[in-house]
Design an enzyme around this catalytic site. Structure first.
Site, PDB file in Angstrom:
ATOM      1  N   ASN A 119     -11.447 -15.913  -3.846  1.00  0.00           N
ATOM      2  CA  ASN A 119     -10.433 -15.377  -2.895  1.00  0.00           C
ATOM      3  C   ASN A 119     -10.723 -14.058  -2.395  1.00  0.00           C
ATOM      4  O   ASN A 119     -10.917 -12.960  -3.220  1.00  0.00           O
ATOM      5  CB  ASN A 119      -9.119 -14.957  -3.816  1.00  0.00           C
ATOM      6  CG  ASN A 119      -8.042 -14.364  -3.042  1.00  0.00           C
ATOM      7  OD1 ASN A 119      -8.128 -13.732  -1.883  1.00  0.00           O
ATOM      8  ND2 ASN A 119      -6.932 -14.150  -3.589  1.00  0.00           N
ATOM      9  N   ARG A 137     -10.792 -18.806   0.239  1.00  0.00           N
ATOM     10  CA  ARG A 137      -9.437 -18.523   0.892  1.00  0.00           C
ATOM     11  C   ARG A 137     -10.106 -17.797   2.226  1.00  0.00           C
ATOM     12  O   ARG A 137     -10.961 -16.821   2.315  1.00  0.00           O
ATOM     13  CB  ARG A 137      -8.773 -17.075   0.107  1.00  0.00           C
ATOM     14  CG  ARG A 137      -7.955 -16.575   1.157  1.00  0.00           C
ATOM     15  CD  ARG A 137      -7.144 -15.288   0.306  1.00  0.00           C
ATOM     16  NE  ARG A 137      -6.185 -14.790   1.236  1.00  0.00           N
ATOM     17  CZ  ARG A 137      -6.076 -13.332   1.412  1.00  0.00           C
ATOM     18  NH1 ARG A 137      -6.781 -12.488   0.624  1.00  0.00           N
ATOM     19  NH2 ARG A 137      -5.181 -12.776   2.205  1.00  0.00           N
ATOM     20  N   HIS A 187      -1.054 -14.047   4.367  1.00  0.00           N
ATOM     21  CA  HIS A 187      -0.697 -14.136   3.218  1.00  0.00           C
ATOM     22  C   HIS A 187       0.057 -15.174   2.794  1.00  0.00           C
ATOM     23  O   HIS A 187       0.543 -15.425   1.829  1.00  0.00           O
ATOM     24  CB  HIS A 187       0.119 -12.731   2.890  1.00  0.00           C
ATOM     25  CG  HIS A 187      -0.593 -11.561   2.736  1.00  0.00           C
ATOM     26  ND1 HIS A 187      -0.218 -10.358   3.392  1.00  0.00           N
ATOM     27  CD2 HIS A 187      -1.490 -11.107   2.082  1.00  0.00           C
ATOM     28  CE1 HIS A 187      -1.031  -9.314   3.354  1.00  0.00           C
ATOM     29  NE2 HIS A 187      -2.089  -9.707   2.436  1.00  0.00           N
ATOM     30  N   GLY A 226      -3.603  -5.149   2.048  1.00  0.00           N
ATOM     31  CA  GLY A 226      -3.093  -5.735   3.272  1.00  0.00           C
ATOM     32  C   GLY A 226      -1.746  -5.932   2.922  1.00  0.00           C
ATOM     33  O   GLY A 226      -1.405  -6.327   1.719  1.00  0.00           O
ATOM     34  N   ARG A 269      -5.259  -0.084   7.629  1.00  0.00           N
ATOM     35  CA  ARG A 269      -4.883  -0.508   8.893  1.00  0.00           C
ATOM     36  C   ARG A 269      -3.477   0.225   9.409  1.00  0.00           C
ATOM     37  O   ARG A 269      -2.700   0.634   8.471  1.00  0.00           O
ATOM     38  CB  ARG A 269      -4.588  -1.961   8.539  1.00  0.00           C
ATOM     39  CG  ARG A 269      -5.682  -2.808   8.595  1.00  0.00           C
ATOM     40  CD  ARG A 269      -5.424  -4.353   8.223  1.00  0.00           C
ATOM     41  NE  ARG A 269      -5.739  -4.538   6.883  1.00  0.00           N
ATOM     42  CZ  ARG A 269      -5.616  -5.761   6.187  1.00  0.00           C
ATOM     43  NH1 ARG A 269      -4.885  -6.526   6.678  1.00  0.00           N
ATOM     44  NH2 ARG A 269      -5.987  -5.822   4.901  1.00  0.00           N
ATOM     45  N   ASP A 309      -6.285   3.754  -1.660  1.00  0.00           N
ATOM     46  CA  ASP A 309      -5.577   3.195  -2.798  1.00  0.00           C
ATOM     47  C   ASP A 309      -4.573   3.963  -3.203  1.00  0.00           C
ATOM     48  O   ASP A 309      -4.321   4.965  -3.417  1.00  0.00           O
ATOM     49  CB  ASP A 309      -6.718   3.313  -3.960  1.00  0.00           C
ATOM     50  CG  ASP A 309      -6.332   2.370  -5.080  1.00  0.00           C
ATOM     51  OD1 ASP A 309      -5.497   2.613  -5.700  1.00  0.00           O
ATOM     52  OD2 ASP A 309      -7.328   1.789  -5.318  1.00  0.00           O
ATOM     53  N   MET A 310      -3.359   3.039  -3.366  1.00  0.00           N
ATOM     54  CA  MET A 310      -2.017   3.618  -3.799  1.00  0.00           C
ATOM     55  C   MET A 310      -1.783   4.118  -4.765  1.00  0.00           C
ATOM     56  O   MET A 310      -1.402   5.332  -5.063  1.00  0.00           O
ATOM     57  CB  MET A 310      -0.970   2.464  -3.691  1.00  0.00           C
ATOM     58  CG  MET A 310       0.690   2.685  -3.938  1.00  0.00           C
ATOM     59  SD  MET A 310       0.997   3.860  -2.706  1.00  0.00           S
ATOM     60  CE  MET A 310       1.859   2.714  -1.724  1.00  0.00           C
ATOM     61  N   GLY A 334      -0.805  -6.358  -5.460  1.00  0.00           N
ATOM     62  CA  GLY A 334      -1.301  -5.073  -6.098  1.00  0.00           C
ATOM     63  C   GLY A 334      -0.030  -4.050  -6.434  1.00  0.00           C
ATOM     64  O   GLY A 334       0.253  -3.655  -7.323  1.00  0.00           O
ATOM     65  N   GLU A 388      -2.642 -16.782  -5.611  1.00  0.00           N
ATOM     66  CA  GLU A 388      -3.210 -17.593  -4.478  1.00  0.00           C
ATOM     67  C   GLU A 388      -4.192 -18.584  -5.062  1.00  0.00           C
ATOM     68  O   GLU A 388      -4.387 -19.712  -4.383  1.00  0.00           O
ATOM     69  CB  GLU A 388      -3.788 -16.559  -3.535  1.00  0.00           C
ATOM     70  CG  GLU A 388      -2.769 -15.674  -3.117  1.00  0.00           C
ATOM     71  CD  GLU A 388      -3.334 -14.230  -2.487  1.00  0.00           C
ATOM     72  OE1 GLU A 388      -3.906 -13.562  -3.482  1.00  0.00           O
ATOM     73  OE2 GLU A 388      -3.124 -13.852  -1.435  1.00  0.00           O
TER      74      GLU A 388
HETATM   75  N1  LIG Z   1      -0.987   0.098 -11.197  1.00  0.00           N
HETATM   76  C1  LIG Z   1      -0.778   0.153  -9.713  1.00  0.00           C
HETATM   77  N2  LIG Z   1      -0.088   1.133  -9.304  1.00  0.00           N
HETATM   78  C2  LIG Z   1       0.105   1.220  -7.793  1.00  0.00           C
HETATM   79  N3  LIG Z   1      -0.680   0.377  -6.984  1.00  0.00           N
HETATM   80  C3  LIG Z   1      -1.572  -0.257  -7.441  1.00  0.00           C
HETATM   81  C4  LIG Z   1      -1.635  -0.377  -8.908  1.00  0.00           C
HETATM   82  N4  LIG Z   1      -2.555  -1.365  -9.408  1.00  0.00           N
HETATM   83  C5  LIG Z   1      -3.217  -1.734  -7.983  1.00  0.00           C
HETATM   84  N5  LIG Z   1      -2.519  -1.226  -7.103  1.00  0.00           N
HETATM   85  C6  LIG Z   1      -2.671  -1.177  -5.618  1.00  0.00           C
HETATM   86  O1  LIG Z   1      -2.729  -2.544  -5.163  1.00  0.00           O
HETATM   87  C7  LIG Z   1      -3.614  -2.449  -4.028  1.00  0.00           C
HETATM   88  C8  LIG Z   1      -4.407  -3.771  -3.993  1.00  0.00           C
HETATM   89  O2  LIG Z   1      -3.727  -4.896  -4.111  1.00  0.00           O
HETATM   90  P1  LIG Z   1      -4.412  -6.299  -4.079  1.00  0.00           P
HETATM   91  O3  LIG Z   1      -3.377  -7.457  -3.687  1.00  0.00           O
HETATM   92  O4  LIG Z   1      -5.281  -6.579  -5.310  1.00  0.00           O
HETATM   93  O5  LIG Z   1      -5.483  -6.214  -3.120  1.00  0.00           O
HETATM   94  P2  LIG Z   1      -6.040  -7.079  -1.767  1.00  0.00           P
HETATM   95  O6  LIG Z   1      -5.081  -6.905  -0.632  1.00  0.00           O
HETATM   96  O7  LIG Z   1      -7.519  -6.560  -1.376  1.00  0.00           O
HETATM   97  O8  LIG Z   1      -5.965  -8.399  -2.298  1.00  0.00           O
HETATM   98  C9  LIG Z   1      -4.452  -0.984  -3.926  1.00  0.00           C
HETATM   99  O9  LIG Z   1      -3.615  -0.165  -2.747  1.00  0.00           O
HETATM  100  C10 LIG Z   1      -4.012  -0.766  -5.181  1.00  0.00           C
HETATM  101  O10 LIG Z   1      -3.981   0.883  -5.279  1.00  0.00           O
HETATM  102  C1  LIG Z   2      -4.314 -11.037   5.096  1.00  0.00           C
HETATM  103  C2  LIG Z   2      -4.717  -9.775   4.271  1.00  0.00           C
HETATM  104  O1  LIG Z   2      -4.461  -8.520   4.542  1.00  0.00           O
HETATM  105  O2  LIG Z   2      -4.965  -9.923   2.970  1.00  0.00           O
HETATM  106  P1  LIG Z   2      -5.367  -8.961   1.943  1.00  0.00           P
HETATM  107  O3  LIG Z   2      -4.120  -8.248   1.534  1.00  0.00           O
HETATM  108  O4  LIG Z   2      -5.839  -9.960   0.713  1.00  0.00           O
HETATM  109  O5  LIG Z   2      -6.452  -8.033   2.362  1.00  0.00           O
HETATM  110 MG   LIG Z   3      -5.138 -10.042  -1.598  1.00  0.00          MG
END
Ligand SMILES: Nc1ncnc2c1ncn2[C@@H]1O[C@H](COP(=O)(O)OP(=O)(O)O)[C@@H](O)[C@H]1O
Ligand SMILES: CC(=O)OP(=O)(O)O
Ligand SMILES: [Mg+2]
Length: 404
Positions: A9, A98, A186, A217, A246, A288-289, A339, A390
């Protein structure tokens, strides 16, 4: 020798993989999980665990150069290298990849071959943060192990049920016919949420539900009876909400302004709107959040910018939910996933507070303690946090091909 299925993924800030091994009951059970996260930040982190959550391998990179997105390839390669040298006696019978974009040609899973590979490669300009990461493991396996069935699973597939008016832009008809329309992304995650609601006999399974998939995303989707009605991302995963790097939705004329007045090249604009905007661009702290929240909580040097980024993220999310509630003509449930959605109780709280007037009544304690249901029993709207999967949806697709 056990039969195994490998699921890869590729996200925009992460690369996740899961290895599923067939057990004595002929069920495929996850045996190894890998997560490479923080791609595009200056501190990527790789962690690989077995099914008992024991850590098999872990690595932190602390190198400012990794902030450059050109370093992504090296991180991907290192992760893949570990994977391929630790397969042991497993016999891989199928691989699921994916793919964020299937374009107008692919709206159902497809078996990889040279034609499929080239078709998907041609979509790279529309998904620059994702397609290279999805294509490279497929290419490696097409070359090295062509006998293994590889299945491309598409984020776009789930959204095929949107009505014409949700898919169409107000452009001359020719563009729609050429494939310029809302696809939505997604979708593997939304499919999992629908399946989860059905399997848990949730009252939401046949109801009107808003699902917020908030990762690097981020998108929101309106679902009725398990089918997509509308979603925030459109032609590409750039549209809709504010994201890690973005812009989300912006006035299209801003691009003309950048081209004509600021004299930026197309490549520079591409870089700016996909990789330098969003939470990163507004906060000047991070995409990063977790970093944004920490900057606000510790009152760091960029705390004011970080708070503005957080407020903008929340405001735009609440606004988009409002639009989708109108598309559904009301809603029964609100679900947070991915996330940020799964882990940020603060964000969930802010969003729910802003939706109180629509009947959302959040239970503060449940929200903070990580419960799955986070609304009060008397809440008109059921609010849930559901960890997405996913990979499971992709496993089901791969088994349809690999076991027959
Ligand atoms: N404990 C947490 N608190 C707040 N945000 C988080 C936490 N753990 C992960 N995140 C946030 O989740 C996001 C990544 O999400 P994820 O679904 O893993 O990414 P992707 O979009 O690459 O698949 C990042 O912005 C990260 O900061
Ligand atoms: C579609 C997309 O933005 O996927 P991801 O959040 O995993 O980066
Ligand atoms: Mg993702």
């Amino acid at each position: 020798m056990a039969d195994s299925v490998l699921i890869i993924n590729a996200g925009s800030s992460s690369l996740k993989f899961s290895l599923y091994r067939e057990d004595a009951k002929q069920e495929f059970v996850c045996s190894t999980n890998g997560l490479l996260e923080g791609i595009g930040t200056n501190k990527p982190h790789l962690i690989i665990k077995d099914n008992k959550k024991n850590i098999l391998y872990e690595k932190n990179w602390i190198d400012p150069k990794l902030f450059q997105s050109s370093a992504r390839g090296a991180l991907f390669d290192e992760t893949m290298e570990w994977l391929f040298t630790h397969l042991g006696n497993d016999q891989i019978i199928g691989i699921g990849h994916r793919f964020v974009h299937g374009g107008s040609k692919y709206s159902a899973p497809a078996i990889a071959n040279e034609k499929v590979y080239e078709d998907l490669k041609a979509l790279t300009p529309f998904v620059p943060l994702h397609q290279p990461g999805s294509l490279s493991p497929m290419r490696v396996m097409l070359d090295k192990r062509p006998e293994i069935v590889q299945v491309a699973c598409f984020d776009t597939a789930f959204h095929a049920t949107m009505p014409d008016y949700a898919k169409r832009f107000a452009l001359p008809r020719k563009y729609y016919d050429d494939g310029v329309r809302r696809y939505g992304f997604h979708g593997l995650s939304y499919q999992y949420i629908v399946q989860y609601l059905q399997e848990t006999n949730s009252p939401l399974a046949n109801g009107k539900v808003i699902v917020a998939h908030l990762g690097n995303g981020a998108s929101v989707t309106a679902i009725h009876n398990g089918k997509c009605i509308d979603t925030s991302m459109s032609f590409t995963p750039l549209d809709g909400l504010v994201m890690g790097t973005r812009t989300g939705h912006i006035d299209a004329a801003i691009i003309l302004y950048m081209l004509q007045e600021e004299k930026l090249s197309a490549d520079e604009i591409q870089d700016l709107i996909w990789k330098k905007s969003g939470l990163l661009g507004v906060s000047e702290v991070s995409s990063d959040m977790r970093d944004i929240v920490e900057e606000v909580n510790t009152n760091g040097t960029n705390a004011v910018y970080a708070k503005q980024a957080l407020d903008l993220f929340t405001y735009r999310l609440v606004g988009e939910i409002g639009r989708l509630v109108t598309s559904l003509q009301g809603f029964d449930g609100l679900i947070f996933t991915a996330g940020i959605g799964e882990h940020s109780s603060t964000l969930r709280f802010e969003v729910c507070k802003a939706l109180e007037w629509l009947g959302v009544n959040i239970d503060k304690e449940a929200n903070n303690s990580g419960d799955l249901i986070i609304s009060k029993p008397e809440s008109k709207i059921l609010v849930q946090t559901i960890p997405t999967n996913e990979e499971l949806i992709m496993l089901q697709e791969v088994l349809k091909f690999a076991k027959n």
